[in-house]
Design a protein around this motif. Structure first.
Motif, short mmCIF file in Angstrom:
data_model
loop_
_atom_site.label_atom_id
_atom_site.label_comp_id
_atom_site.label_asym_id
_atom_site.label_seq_id
_atom_site.Cartn_x
_atom_site.Cartn_y
_atom_site.Cartn_z
N ARG A 63 0.85 -1.18 0.00
CA ARG A 63 0.00 0.00 0.00
C ARG A 63 0.90 1.24 0.00
O ARG A 63 1.60 1.50 0.97
CB ARG A 63 -0.92 -0.02 1.22
N LEU A 64 0.86 1.98 -1.09
CA LEU A 64 1.73 3.14 -1.26
C LEU A 64 1.21 4.35 -0.49
O LEU A 64 0.02 4.46 -0.21
CB LEU A 64 1.86 3.47 -2.74
N LYS A 65 2.12 5.24 -0.16
CA LYS A 65 1.79 6.41 0.64
C LYS A 65 2.20 7.66 -0.14
O LYS A 65 3.23 7.68 -0.80
CB LYS A 65 2.58 6.32 1.95
N TYR A 66 1.38 8.69 -0.04
CA TYR A 66 1.65 9.96 -0.72
C TYR A 66 1.54 11.09 0.30
O TYR A 66 1.00 10.92 1.39
CB TYR A 66 0.66 10.17 -1.87
N GLY A 67 2.05 12.26 -0.07
CA GLY A 67 1.99 13.42 0.81
C GLY A 67 0.59 13.99 0.89
O GLY A 67 -0.33 13.53 0.21
N PRO A 68 0.37 15.02 1.71
CA PRO A 68 -0.96 15.58 1.89
C PRO A 68 -1.54 16.18 0.60
O PRO A 68 -2.75 16.18 0.40
CB PRO A 68 -0.77 16.66 2.96
N GLY A 69 -0.69 16.67 -0.30
CA GLY A 69 -1.16 17.21 -1.56
C GLY A 69 -1.13 16.20 -2.69
O GLY A 69 -1.29 16.56 -3.84
N GLY A 70 -0.88 14.94 -2.37
CA GLY A 70 -0.82 13.89 -3.38
C GLY A 70 0.55 13.73 -4.01
O GLY A 70 0.72 12.98 -4.97
N GLU A 71 1.57 14.41 -3.47
CA GLU A 71 2.91 14.31 -4.05
C GLU A 71 3.58 12.99 -3.63
O GLU A 71 3.30 12.46 -2.56
CB GLU A 71 3.79 15.50 -3.64
N THR A 72 4.45 12.49 -4.48
CA THR A 72 5.12 11.23 -4.20
C THR A 72 6.20 11.43 -3.15
O THR A 72 6.86 12.48 -3.10
CB THR A 72 5.76 10.65 -5.48
N LEU A 73 6.39 10.43 -2.31
CA LEU A 73 7.42 10.48 -1.28
C LEU A 73 8.74 9.92 -1.80
O LEU A 73 9.80 10.28 -1.30
CB LEU A 73 6.97 9.70 -0.05
N MET A 74 8.67 9.03 -2.79
CA MET A 74 9.87 8.43 -3.37
C MET A 74 10.10 9.05 -4.75
O MET A 74 9.39 8.74 -5.69
CB MET A 74 9.70 6.91 -3.50
N HIS A 75 11.06 9.95 -4.85
CA HIS A 75 11.32 10.62 -6.12
C HIS A 75 12.27 9.82 -6.99
O HIS A 75 12.18 9.87 -8.22
CB HIS A 75 11.90 12.01 -5.87
N LYS A 76 13.20 9.12 -6.38
CA LYS A 76 14.20 8.36 -7.13
C LYS A 76 14.46 7.05 -6.41
O LYS A 76 14.78 7.03 -5.23
CB LYS A 76 15.48 9.19 -7.23
N ILE A 77 14.29 5.95 -7.14
CA ILE A 77 14.59 4.62 -6.60
C ILE A 77 15.65 4.02 -7.51
O ILE A 77 15.42 3.84 -8.70
CB ILE A 77 13.33 3.72 -6.58
N GLN A 78 16.83 3.74 -6.94
CA GLN A 78 17.94 3.27 -7.75
C GLN A 78 18.49 1.97 -7.19
O GLN A 78 18.83 1.90 -6.01
CB GLN A 78 19.03 4.34 -7.78
N ARG A 79 18.56 0.94 -8.03
CA ARG A 79 19.13 -0.35 -7.65
C ARG A 79 20.64 -0.22 -7.72
O ARG A 79 21.20 0.17 -8.74
CB ARG A 79 18.63 -1.42 -8.63
N MET A 80 21.34 -0.56 -6.65
CA MET A 80 22.79 -0.39 -6.60
C MET A 80 23.52 -1.71 -6.89
O MET A 80 24.32 -1.78 -7.79
CB MET A 80 23.21 0.16 -5.24
N SER A 81 23.25 -2.74 -6.12
CA SER A 81 23.89 -4.03 -6.30
C SER A 81 23.04 -4.86 -7.25
O SER A 81 21.85 -5.03 -7.04
CB SER A 81 24.02 -4.73 -4.95
N LYS A 82 23.66 -5.35 -8.31
CA LYS A 82 22.94 -6.11 -9.33
C LYS A 82 23.52 -7.52 -9.40
O LYS A 82 24.62 -7.76 -8.90
CB LYS A 82 23.08 -5.41 -10.67
N PRO A 83 22.81 -8.46 -10.01
CA PRO A 83 23.36 -9.81 -10.10
C PRO A 83 24.70 -9.88 -10.81
O PRO A 83 25.54 -10.71 -10.49
CB PRO A 83 22.29 -10.57 -10.88
N GLY A 84 24.95 -9.01 -11.77
CA GLY A 84 26.22 -9.02 -12.49
C GLY A 84 27.32 -8.23 -11.80
O GLY A 84 28.50 -8.40 -12.11
N ARG A 85 26.95 -7.38 -10.85
CA ARG A 85 27.94 -6.56 -10.16
C ARG A 85 27.44 -6.28 -8.74
O ARG A 85 26.67 -5.36 -8.50
CB ARG A 85 28.14 -5.23 -10.89
#
Length: 132
Positions: A63-85
């Motif tokens: 269940r995702l959560k947003y700010g009081p004005g409907g703005e997203t809380l997560m602006h950038k989601i970046q995967r760091m460790s990958k199966p190849g590295r």
């Protein structure tokens, strides 16, 4: 269809759902994905999650959560460790995204932890992703 990287799949589903302003998103169930969902819930990025049994692997309904004005809380989601590295960090080298306003999620010997809890416990591990 086989998924090679379930963590990247979960993060991509959450990223797409937040950009579409969806209320919930369904991800595949695994121990690491539940750990990531726990960290996101504890840090206040999502309202919570439910594990849905489907007779196979199961699903996680986040269940995702947003700010009081409907703005997203997560602006950038970046995967760091990958199966190849894989990316491993000691406790001193764990990044502080946005000078502590974001979180880094680390897989440690004590389970999946946020960067703050990993520093408190003085453990390093595999840097899974960074959320800003």
């Amino acid at each position: 269809m086989a998924i090679g990287d379930p963590i990247a799949d979960m993060l991509t589903r959450i990223r797409n759902a937040t950009s579409n302003k969806a209320k919930t998103v369904t991800c595949l169930n695994s121990k690491v994905c539940r750990g990531i969902a726990d960290v996101l819930r504890d840090e206040g990025y999502v309202d919570g999650y439910d594990v849905i049994e489907d007779g196979r692997q199961g699903l996680i309904k986040v269940r995702l959560k947003y700010g009081p004005g409907g703005e997203t809380l997560m602006h950038k989601i970046q995967r760091m460790s990958k199966p190849g590295r894989r990316v491993y960090n000691s406790v001193d080298a764990i990044p502080r995204p946005m000078q502590g306003l974001g979180i880094a999620i680390v897989s440690t010997s004590m389970g999946v932890l946020s960067d703050r809890k990993a520093r408190e416990a003085k453990v390093g591990g595999e840097l899974l992703c960074v959320i800003e």
